[in-house]
Scaffold this motif. Structure first.
Motif, PDB file in Angstrom:
ATOM      1  N   THR A 199       0.820  -1.218   0.000  1.00  0.00           N
ATOM      2  CA  THR A 199       0.000   0.000   0.000  1.00  0.00           C
ATOM      3  C   THR A 199       0.851   1.265   0.000  1.00  0.00           C
ATOM      4  O   THR A 199       0.315   2.362  -0.148  1.00  0.00           O
ATOM      5  CB  THR A 199      -0.951   0.035   1.209  1.00  0.00           C
ATOM      6  OG1 THR A 199      -0.175   0.002   2.406  1.00  0.00           O
ATOM      7  CG2 THR A 199      -1.925  -1.141   1.192  1.00  0.00           C
ATOM      8  N   ALA A 200       2.174   1.149   0.129  1.00  0.00           N
ATOM      9  CA  ALA A 200       3.056   2.309   0.219  1.00  0.00           C
ATOM     10  C   ALA A 200       3.648   2.720  -1.138  1.00  0.00           C
ATOM     11  O   ALA A 200       4.373   3.693  -1.211  1.00  0.00           O
ATOM     12  CB  ALA A 200       4.188   2.033   1.204  1.00  0.00           C
ATOM     13  N   TRP A 201       3.338   1.986  -2.199  1.00  0.00           N
ATOM     14  CA  TRP A 201       3.871   2.328  -3.519  1.00  0.00           C
ATOM     15  C   TRP A 201       3.102   3.497  -4.117  1.00  0.00           C
ATOM     16  O   TRP A 201       1.877   3.535  -4.081  1.00  0.00           O
ATOM     17  CB  TRP A 201       3.800   1.137  -4.469  1.00  0.00           C
ATOM     18  CG  TRP A 201       4.784   0.067  -4.138  1.00  0.00           C
ATOM     19  CD1 TRP A 201       4.553  -1.059  -3.401  1.00  0.00           C
ATOM     20  CD2 TRP A 201       6.164   0.030  -4.500  1.00  0.00           C
ATOM     21  NE1 TRP A 201       5.704  -1.798  -3.286  1.00  0.00           N
ATOM     22  CE2 TRP A 201       6.704  -1.145  -3.959  1.00  0.00           C
ATOM     23  CE3 TRP A 201       6.993   0.876  -5.237  1.00  0.00           C
ATOM     24  CZ2 TRP A 201       8.032  -1.505  -4.125  1.00  0.00           C
ATOM     25  CZ3 TRP A 201       8.320   0.521  -5.404  1.00  0.00           C
ATOM     26  CH2 TRP A 201       8.829  -0.658  -4.865  1.00  0.00           C
ATOM     27  N   GLU A 202       3.853   4.448  -4.677  1.00  0.00           N
ATOM     28  CA  GLU A 202       3.288   5.595  -5.385  1.00  0.00           C
ATOM     29  C   GLU A 202       3.935   5.633  -6.755  1.00  0.00           C
ATOM     30  O   GLU A 202       5.048   5.135  -6.939  1.00  0.00           O
ATOM     31  CB  GLU A 202       3.579   6.885  -4.622  1.00  0.00           C
ATOM     32  CG  GLU A 202       2.967   6.906  -3.237  1.00  0.00           C
ATOM     33  CD  GLU A 202       3.419   8.109  -2.413  1.00  0.00           C
ATOM     34  OE1 GLU A 202       4.199   8.930  -2.909  1.00  0.00           O
ATOM     35  OE2 GLU A 202       2.983   8.200  -1.261  1.00  0.00           O
ATOM     36  N   ALA A 203       3.246   6.230  -7.729  1.00  0.00           N
ATOM     37  CA  ALA A 203       3.777   6.234  -9.091  1.00  0.00           C
ATOM     38  C   ALA A 203       3.848   7.636  -9.666  1.00  0.00           C
ATOM     39  O   ALA A 203       2.994   8.478  -9.399  1.00  0.00           O
ATOM     40  CB  ALA A 203       2.905   5.368  -9.995  1.00  0.00           C
ATOM     41  N   ASP A 204       4.880   7.841 -10.462  1.00  0.00           N
ATOM     42  CA  ASP A 204       5.004   9.032 -11.297  1.00  0.00           C
ATOM     43  C   ASP A 204       4.968   8.513 -12.725  1.00  0.00           C
ATOM     44  O   ASP A 204       5.890   7.821 -13.168  1.00  0.00           O
ATOM     45  CB  ASP A 204       6.306   9.765 -11.009  1.00  0.00           C
ATOM     46  CG  ASP A 204       6.498  10.982 -11.900  1.00  0.00           C
ATOM     47  OD1 ASP A 204       5.478  11.543 -12.372  1.00  0.00           O
ATOM     48  OD2 ASP A 204       7.648  11.373 -12.136  1.00  0.00           O
ATOM     49  N   ILE A 205       3.881   8.824 -13.444  1.00  0.00           N
ATOM     50  CA  ILE A 205       3.716   8.382 -14.819  1.00  0.00           C
ATOM     51  C   ILE A 205       3.984   9.578 -15.721  1.00  0.00           C
ATOM     52  O   ILE A 205       3.304  10.608 -15.622  1.00  0.00           O
ATOM     53  CB  ILE A 205       2.308   7.791 -15.051  1.00  0.00           C
ATOM     54  CG1 ILE A 205       2.135   6.555 -14.150  1.00  0.00           C
ATOM     55  CG2 ILE A 205       2.097   7.446 -16.522  1.00  0.00           C
ATOM     56  CD1 ILE A 205       0.795   5.883 -14.246  1.00  0.00           C
ATOM     57  N   ALA A 206       4.991   9.452 -16.582  1.00  0.00           N
ATOM     58  CA  ALA A 206       5.424  10.575 -17.423  1.00  0.00           C
ATOM     59  C   ALA A 206       4.290  11.100 -18.299  1.00  0.00           C
ATOM     60  O   ALA A 206       4.093  12.306 -18.402  1.00  0.00           O
ATOM     61  CB  ALA A 206       6.616  10.165 -18.278  1.00  0.00           C
ATOM     62  N   ASP A 207       3.533  10.216 -18.943  1.00  0.00           N
ATOM     63  CA  ASP A 207       2.406  10.629 -19.777  1.00  0.00           C
ATOM     64  C   ASP A 207       1.134  10.026 -19.208  1.00  0.00           C
ATOM     65  O   ASP A 207       0.781   8.885 -19.498  1.00  0.00           O
ATOM     66  CB  ASP A 207       2.622  10.189 -21.232  1.00  0.00           C
ATOM     67  CG  ASP A 207       1.553  10.717 -22.174  1.00  0.00           C
ATOM     68  OD1 ASP A 207       0.497  11.206 -21.701  1.00  0.00           O
ATOM     69  OD2 ASP A 207       1.769  10.642 -23.401  1.00  0.00           O
ATOM     70  N   GLU A 208       0.449  10.799 -18.381  1.00  0.00           N
ATOM     71  CA  GLU A 208      -0.746  10.307 -17.695  1.00  0.00           C
ATOM     72  C   GLU A 208      -1.935  10.090 -18.623  1.00  0.00           C
ATOM     73  O   GLU A 208      -2.950   9.557 -18.202  1.00  0.00           O
ATOM     74  CB  GLU A 208      -1.116  11.255 -16.561  1.00  0.00           C
ATOM     75  CG  GLU A 208      -0.072  11.266 -15.462  1.00  0.00           C
ATOM     76  CD  GLU A 208      -0.401  12.244 -14.343  1.00  0.00           C
ATOM     77  OE1 GLU A 208      -1.263  13.136 -14.531  1.00  0.00           O
ATOM     78  OE2 GLU A 208       0.215  12.111 -13.275  1.00  0.00           O
TER      79      GLU A 208
END
Length: 135
Positions: A75-84
């Motif tokens: 539950t602690a994973w977060e994401a940065d998606i370059a092209d949302e």
């Protein structure tokens, strides 16, 4: 108790995937190019968090990516998606009766870089998601 719920969900998912695989084989017997019909559900693309760093994951537009391998801090994973506009992140969660791994849902055909960071462990992985047309 937590691990038992998580294991039950995994066993159920494997059972469903196995049933789908078996029914797919029966329906396509003798036909090497059999494709699912409109009522069939494809199993998700399973990706191991400890193996995905630096890779490219291809996902059809009508499927999802499930990020597995973190039984303690999922539950602690977060994401940065370059092209949302290409894909979106779904965080891991526990609703009290079952737990769900984090995942990536494709939104349109294209390619994007994804960086996942775990706020509890400090782990980070970066990979590319290539979304392709549905089968």
């Amino acid at each position: 108790m937590f691990r038992r719920r998580r294991a039950s969900v995994l066993v159920a998912a494997i059972g469903v995937a196995g049933a789908l695989a078996f029914s797919g084989c029966a329906a396509g017997a003798g036909d090497e190019t059999a494709e699912p019909t409109d009522g069939d559900v494809l199993p998700p693309i399973m990706v191991q968090l400890d193996e995905v760093d630096g890779t490219t994951v291809e996902v059809p537009l009508d499927n999802v990516i499930v990020l597995q391998g973190d039984d303690e801090t999922y539950t602690a994973w977060e994401a940065d998606i370059a092209d949302e506009s290409v894909a979106e992140f779904t965080p891991g969660r526990d609703d009290g009766s079952a737990s769900f791994d984090p995942g990536i849902t494709p939104l349109k055909v294209g390619s994007t870089e994804v960086t996942l960071d775990n706020s509890e462990t400090g782990d980070s992985v970066t990979f590319t998601v290539d979304v392709v047309e549905a089968g």
